[in-house]
Design a protein around this motif. Structure first.
Motif, PDB file in Angstrom:
ATOM      1  N   TYR A 114       0.836  -1.198   0.000  1.00  9.14           N
ATOM      2  CA  TYR A 114       0.000   0.000   0.000  1.00  9.14           C
ATOM      3  C   TYR A 114       0.876   1.255   0.000  1.00  9.14           C
ATOM      4  CZ  TYR A 114      -3.803  -3.061   1.668  1.00  9.14           C
ATOM      5  OH  TYR A 114      -4.743  -4.048   1.818  1.00  9.14           O
ATOM      6  N   ASP A 115       0.452   2.293  -0.720  1.00  8.17           N
ATOM      7  CA  ASP A 115       1.157   3.563  -0.611  1.00  8.17           C
ATOM      8  C   ASP A 115       0.759   4.253   0.691  1.00  8.17           C
ATOM      9  OD1 ASP A 115      -1.291   4.882  -0.988  1.00  8.17           O
ATOM     10  OD2 ASP A 115      -0.903   5.352  -3.090  1.00  8.17           O
ATOM     11  N   LYS A 116       1.346   5.421   0.961  1.00  2.80           N
ATOM     12  CA  LYS A 116       1.110   6.050   2.259  1.00  2.80           C
ATOM     13  C   LYS A 116      -0.307   6.571   2.426  1.00  2.80           C
ATOM     14  CE  LYS A 116       3.296  10.378   0.728  1.00  2.80           C
ATOM     15  NZ  LYS A 116       4.430  11.311   1.018  1.00  2.80           N
ATOM     16  N   GLU A 117      -1.048   6.685   1.311  1.00  2.00           N
ATOM     17  CA  GLU A 117      -2.454   7.080   1.406  1.00  2.00           C
ATOM     18  C   GLU A 117      -3.380   5.888   1.616  1.00  2.00           C
ATOM     19  OE1 GLU A 117      -0.525   8.681  -1.015  1.00  2.00           O
ATOM     20  OE2 GLU A 117      -0.393  10.406   0.334  1.00  2.00           O
ATOM     21  N   GLY A 118      -2.822   4.681   1.522  1.00  2.00           N
ATOM     22  CA  GLY A 118      -3.632   3.491   1.750  1.00  2.00           C
ATOM     23  C   GLY A 118      -4.148   2.827   0.502  1.00  2.00           C
ATOM     24  N   ALA A 119      -3.676   3.249  -0.681  1.00  4.44           N
ATOM     25  CA  ALA A 119      -4.091   2.619  -1.933  1.00  4.44           C
ATOM     26  C   ALA A 119      -3.099   1.533  -2.310  1.00  4.44           C
ATOM     27  CB  ALA A 119      -4.171   3.661  -3.049  1.00  4.44           C
ATOM     28  N   VAL A 120      -3.586   0.406  -2.815  1.00  3.36           N
ATOM     29  CA  VAL A 120      -2.711  -0.694  -3.214  1.00  3.36           C
ATOM     30  C   VAL A 120      -1.900  -0.289  -4.442  1.00  3.36           C
ATOM     31  CG1 VAL A 120      -2.629  -3.067  -4.069  1.00  3.36           C
ATOM     32  CG2 VAL A 120      -4.236  -2.453  -2.257  1.00  3.36           C
ATOM     33  N   GLN A 121      -0.595  -0.495  -4.358  1.00  2.00           N
ATOM     34  CA  GLN A 121       0.301  -0.170  -5.461  1.00  2.00           C
ATOM     35  C   GLN A 121       0.765  -1.416  -6.214  1.00  2.00           C
ATOM     36  OE1 GLN A 121       1.655   3.247  -6.392  1.00  2.00           O
ATOM     37  NE2 GLN A 121      -0.410   3.300  -5.570  1.00  2.00           N
ATOM     38  N   THR A 122       1.138  -2.454  -5.464  1.00  2.00           N
ATOM     39  CA  THR A 122       1.735  -3.635  -6.078  1.00  2.00           C
ATOM     40  C   THR A 122       1.345  -4.877  -5.300  1.00  2.00           C
ATOM     41  OG1 THR A 122       3.667  -2.249  -6.585  1.00  2.00           O
ATOM     42  CG2 THR A 122       3.922  -4.594  -6.947  1.00  2.00           C
ATOM     43  N   ILE A 123       1.219  -5.976  -6.022  1.00  2.00           N
ATOM     44  CA  ILE A 123       1.030  -7.296  -5.415  1.00  2.00           C
ATOM     45  C   ILE A 123       2.065  -8.217  -6.035  1.00  2.00           C
ATOM     46  CG2 ILE A 123      -0.559  -9.221  -5.029  1.00  2.00           C
ATOM     47  CD1 ILE A 123      -2.860  -7.272  -5.615  1.00  2.00           C
ATOM     48  N   ASN A 124       2.788  -8.963  -5.202  1.00  2.00           N
ATOM     49  CA  ASN A 124       3.747  -9.908  -5.772  1.00  2.00           C
ATOM     50  C   ASN A 124       3.882 -11.140  -4.887  1.00  2.00           C
ATOM     51  OD1 ASN A 124       5.565  -8.118  -3.934  1.00  2.00           O
ATOM     52  ND2 ASN A 124       6.890  -9.845  -4.455  1.00  2.00           N
ATOM     53  N   GLY A 125       4.439 -12.188  -5.461  1.00  2.00           N
ATOM     54  CA  GLY A 125       4.678 -13.420  -4.721  1.00  2.00           C
ATOM     55  C   GLY A 125       4.311 -14.654  -5.516  1.00  2.00           C
ATOM     56  N   TYR A 126       3.977 -15.725  -4.809  1.00  2.00           N
ATOM     57  CA  TYR A 126       3.633 -17.003  -5.443  1.00  2.00           C
ATOM     58  C   TYR A 126       2.360 -17.570  -4.806  1.00  2.00           C
ATOM     59  CZ  TYR A 126       7.935 -17.337  -8.113  1.00  2.00           C
ATOM     60  OH  TYR A 126       8.927 -17.123  -9.031  1.00  2.00           O
ATOM     61  N   TYR A 127       1.577 -18.257  -5.649  1.00  2.00           N
ATOM     62  CA  TYR A 127       0.313 -18.842  -5.190  1.00  2.00           C
ATOM     63  C   TYR A 127       0.096 -20.151  -5.929  1.00  2.00           C
ATOM     64  CZ  TYR A 127      -4.613 -18.928  -3.699  1.00  2.00           C
ATOM     65  OH  TYR A 127      -5.820 -19.251  -3.130  1.00  2.00           O
ATOM     66  N   ASN A 128      -0.280 -21.194  -5.192  1.00  2.00           N
ATOM     67  CA  ASN A 128      -0.493 -22.513  -5.775  1.00  2.00           C
ATOM     68  C   ASN A 128      -1.971 -22.659  -6.133  1.00  2.00           C
ATOM     69  OD1 ASN A 128      -0.912 -25.340  -6.177  1.00  2.00           O
ATOM     70  ND2 ASN A 128       0.996 -25.742  -5.070  1.00  2.00           N
ATOM     71  N   ASN A 129      -2.286 -22.460  -7.407  1.00  2.00           N
ATOM     72  CA  ASN A 129      -3.683 -22.449  -7.853  1.00  2.00           C
ATOM     73  C   ASN A 129      -4.307 -23.841  -7.837  1.00  2.00           C
ATOM     74  OD1 ASN A 129      -5.058 -20.123  -8.346  1.00  2.00           O
ATOM     75  ND2 ASN A 129      -4.642 -20.024 -10.519  1.00  2.00           N
ATOM     76  N   GLU A 130      -3.570 -24.825  -8.301  1.00  2.00           N
ATOM     77  CA  GLU A 130      -4.139 -26.173  -8.367  1.00  2.00           C
ATOM     78  C   GLU A 130      -4.470 -26.685  -6.972  1.00  2.00           C
ATOM     79  OE1 GLU A 130      -2.642 -30.543  -9.837  1.00  2.00           O
ATOM     80  OE2 GLU A 130      -2.277 -28.838 -11.161  1.00  2.00           O
ATOM     81  N   LEU A 131      -3.589 -26.397  -6.024  1.00  2.51           N
ATOM     82  CA  LEU A 131      -3.827 -26.815  -4.646  1.00  2.51           C
ATOM     83  C   LEU A 131      -5.046 -26.107  -4.064  1.00  2.51           C
ATOM     84  CD1 LEU A 131      -2.779 -28.442  -2.230  1.00  2.51           C
ATOM     85  CD2 LEU A 131      -1.394 -26.461  -1.613  1.00  2.51           C
ATOM     86  N   ALA A 132      -5.214 -24.837  -4.419  1.00  3.62           N
ATOM     87  CA  ALA A 132      -6.353 -24.065  -3.909  1.00  3.62           C
ATOM     88  C   ALA A 132      -7.681 -24.622  -4.387  1.00  3.62           C
ATOM     89  CB  ALA A 132      -6.210 -22.603  -4.326  1.00  3.62           C
ATOM     90  N   ALA A 133      -7.667 -25.301  -5.529  1.00  2.00           N
ATOM     91  CA  ALA A 133      -8.912 -25.764  -6.145  1.00  2.00           C
ATOM     92  C   ALA A 133      -9.342 -27.155  -5.696  1.00  2.00           C
ATOM     93  CB  ALA A 133      -8.759 -25.748  -7.660  1.00  2.00           C
ATOM     94  N   LYS A 134      -8.452 -27.888  -5.045  1.00  2.00           N
ATOM     95  CA  LYS A 134      -8.816 -29.268  -4.727  1.00  2.00           C
ATOM     96  C   LYS A 134      -8.816 -29.522  -3.227  1.00  2.00           C
ATOM     97  CE  LYS A 134      -4.186 -31.301  -5.230  1.00  2.00           C
ATOM     98  NZ  LYS A 134      -3.369 -32.255  -6.015  1.00  2.00           N
ATOM     99  N   GLU A 135      -9.448 -30.616  -2.852  1.00  2.00           N
ATOM    100  CA  GLU A 135      -9.523 -31.000  -1.450  1.00  2.00           C
ATOM    101  C   GLU A 135      -8.321 -31.865  -1.093  1.00  2.00           C
ATOM    102  OE1 GLU A 135     -11.671 -29.923   0.791  1.00  2.00           O
ATOM    103  OE2 GLU A 135     -12.540 -28.663  -0.782  1.00  2.00           O
ATOM    104  N   ILE A 136      -7.794 -31.649   0.099  1.00  2.00           N
ATOM    105  CA  ILE A 136      -6.665 -32.445   0.588  1.00  2.00           C
ATOM    106  C   ILE A 136      -6.978 -32.893   2.008  1.00  2.00           C
ATOM    107  CG2 ILE A 136      -4.262 -32.332   1.361  1.00  2.00           C
ATOM    108  CD1 ILE A 136      -3.537 -30.753  -0.973  1.00  2.00           C
ATOM    109  N   ASP A 137      -6.756 -34.162   2.278  1.00  4.28           N
ATOM    110  CA  ASP A 137      -6.923 -34.686   3.625  1.00  4.28           C
ATOM    111  C   ASP A 137      -5.735 -34.229   4.461  1.00  4.28           C
ATOM    112  OD1 ASP A 137      -7.246 -36.082   5.941  1.00  4.28           O
ATOM    113  OD2 ASP A 137      -7.223 -38.080   5.040  1.00  4.28           O
ATOM    114  N   THR A 138      -5.969 -33.371   5.437  1.00  5.39           N
ATOM    115  CA  THR A 138      -4.869 -32.802   6.216  1.00  5.39           C
ATOM    116  C   THR A 138      -4.738 -33.430   7.604  1.00  5.39           C
ATOM    117  OG1 THR A 138      -6.373 -31.010   6.844  1.00  5.39           O
ATOM    118  CG2 THR A 138      -4.871 -30.591   5.015  1.00  5.39           C
ATOM    119  N   ALA A 139      -5.227 -34.655   7.745  1.00  5.29           N
ATOM    120  CA  ALA A 139      -5.051 -35.395   9.003  1.00  5.29           C
ATOM    121  C   ALA A 139      -3.837 -36.317   8.855  1.00  5.29           C
ATOM    122  CB  ALA A 139      -6.286 -36.213   9.334  1.00  5.29           C
TER     123      ALA A 139
END
Length: 549
Positions: A114-139
């Motif tokens: 965010y800039d100093k006025e609170g508006a979003v300027q940039t987004i960066n990084g990594y995100y796992n899309n396939e994992l976000a879309a499916k169910e995983i047994d986490t037990a």
């Protein structure tokens, strides 16, 4: 010889490439490489100008609102705020961790800026899309204890650990896994990260992340360094009434406000010990003068750690390695004839060298700066120590080593022994002319055949993980040279500010060289403007080494 541990550096082939586009009102503009195939680990770098103040105080909500433009699946459900910081420019940076059923997804982080006025300027990084879309047994099926035992066997760990082993449940490579961290000493010290399938107990992945760095009263002292330099030291003294020793003086600098202190320890040329653990015994003397031959390594380590502390505080307003005043710990006299120094995730450790190829490694200010910068990296971007992210990790340590030890653009020139210098090896690496030095002969087949350190992407070494963790100390010289090309145009101070901002604000654990280009240019734009000479010189440096997208 190397100053830190090794990882692997090859691009994420097939990762969608995003370029910044002219912005319209209230939207994120992206361009996707048409030839890039859809894969799990999606690289994100987007710039947005909404023209609105305080358009969102909820970073997760903002990403959810922009999910179609960002091509992300279920971000609101999967993202959790990990850290929020405001920098000296008044910009706020919110780091988001991707999760699955509340369990963190390893290496998947987004940062909303965010800039100093609170508006979003940039987004960066990594995100796992396939994992976000499916169910995983986490037990988990396998217990954490059995995972720890398997990890110990996989790296032949000794019985004694420097720090209590840490076992965390994560999602790694789309499976439930235990991430086990083992930290130990010896002739081959380790800071291992071992990933074990939490359903089957099988080893999924592993790498060595070792990076090859009563009441005391403050007082002043002096000493002689490894190469005969006279040093004025900040030390401490204590009068122990329970012994006949009287007042003793320690390499313990407690003069810095809101800091736990700078402490230098002696490991007495051990590899490991069941009675004396790292960091060892606090260096002490019967008087305030540390001038014996044995004390010289401790004198330089103590003196140099203050020089590095002062640089980060004075140039970047950073209070110690973690930015919060953590103790800066140095240990000297590690092992016998040990031609190395390392940051193990907690502290700096220096060998004495063999006297032929290297002298005591604490003699090098740039070595101290290199190791302590690994600590800064650990506490900010946390660049994973392999592949291109590992090469970036090494490069930033080399670059700040050369900025702090500002007599030249070499690394390790003050620790080379007479035999090494006689053969032309008068430094470990060169930012100005990387090709001056040969690489290990085993690495040559993986490069362009010239057997020299690379200074352009055309000379990139495609090393496997078992060789220098994939070239972290080799391919780092490409980024090193880019920094040099920029530095000779804009000066060391501005170079340091741009590279520090990229390291601490924009880079994420699995950033590639392409990500670093975006991060460095955005940092230059933040500090000096997108039309500035500083921005153009940063761009020219990256172009000059072939990092063009």
């Amino acid at each position: 010889m190397v100053l830190t541990a090794s990882l692997l550096a090859s691009p994420f082939a097939g990762t969608p490439a995003y370029g910044l586009q002219p912005q319209d009102q209230g939207t994120v503009q992206l361009q996707k490489n048409a030839s890039a195939s859809k894969i799990d680990h999606r690289s994100v770098f987007a710039k947005t100008v909404t023209g609105k103040k305080n358009d969102s105080t909820d970073a997760v909500l903002f990403v959810e609102q922009q999910k179609d433009k960002l091509s992300l699946i279920n971000p609101e459900k999967n993202l959790k705020v990990k850290k929020k910081e405001t920098d000296e420019l008044g910009m706020t940076h919110v780091k988001l961790q991707q999760t699955k059923n509340g369990i963190p997804v390893e290496n998947s982080e987004l940062i909303v800026h965010y800039d100093k006025e609170g508006a979003v300027q940039t987004i960066n990084g990594y995100y796992n899309n396939e994992l976000a879309a499916k169910e995983i047994d986490t037990a988990p099926v396998v217990s954490a204890g059995k995972a720890l035992d398997a990890a110990k066997r996989s790296v032949s760990a000794p019985e004694i650990f420097e720090y209590e082993p840490k076992t965390d449940l994560v999602i790694y490579q789309d499976q439930l896994a235990y991430k086990v961290n083992l930290n130990f000493l010896g002739e081959l010290p380790g800071n291992w990260f071992v990933f074990i399938n939490a359903k089957t107990g099988e080893i999924v992945d592993q790498y060595n992340g070792l990076m090859h760095a009563d009441e005391y009263k403050a007082s002043k002292g002096s000493g002689i360094g490894v190469k005969g330099d006279h040093r004025v030291l900040n030390i401490a003294h204590k009068n122990d009434k329970d012994t006949k020793g009287g007042t003793e003086f320690y390499l313990y600098d407690k003069s810095h406000e809101n800091t736990e202190g700078l402490l230098t320890y002696d490991f007495k040329n051990q590899w490991r010990s069941s009675t004396v653990r790292l960091p060892g015994e606090l260096f002490k003397s019967n008087d305030a003068s540390f001038k014996s031959d044995y004390e010289r390594a401790g004198v330089d380590a103590h003196y140099n750690s203050k020089k590095v502390y002062d640089y980060y505080m004075n140039e970047h307003g950073r209070n110690s390695i973690d930015g919060k005043g953590m103790a800066i710990i140095s240990t000297v006299h590690y092992g016998e004839n040990y031609n190395n120094a390392f940051w193990n995730g907690q502290q700096m450790t220096y060998g004495d060298g063999d006297g032929k190829f290297m002298i005591s490694l604490s003699a090098g200010l740039d070595v101290a700066a290199h190791e302590m910068t690994h600590g800064v990296t650990t506490n900010t971007s946390n660049l994973q120590y392999r592949f291109e992210s590992g090469a970036l990790n090494e490069a930033f340590s080399d670059i700040f080593g050369a900025l702090i030890d500002d007599n030249d653009w070499e690394v390790g020139e003050d620790i080379m022994g007479a035999d090494a210098v006689a053969t032309g090896r008068d430094a470990l690496r060169s930012l100005s002319n990387p090709r001056r030095f040969p690489v290990n002969a085993a690495y040559t087949p993986y490069g362009d055949g010239n057997g020299k350190y690379p200074q352009h992407m055309d000379e990139f070494y495609h090393l496997p993980l078992n060789l220098d963790n994939g070239g972290v100390h080799i391919n780092s010289s490409i980024i090193n040279h880019a920094a040099y090309l920029t530095g000779i145009e804009i000066g060391r101070e501005k170079l340091g500010k741009i590279y520090y901002r990229a390291l601490t604000v924009y880079l994420t654990p699995t950033s590639t060289f392409s990500d670093a280009r975006k991060a460095l240019l955005q940092s230059a734009a933040d500090l000096y403007g997108a039309e500035s000479a500083e921005y153009k010189s940063t761009e020219a440096g990256l172009n000059g080494v072939g990092i063009i997208e």
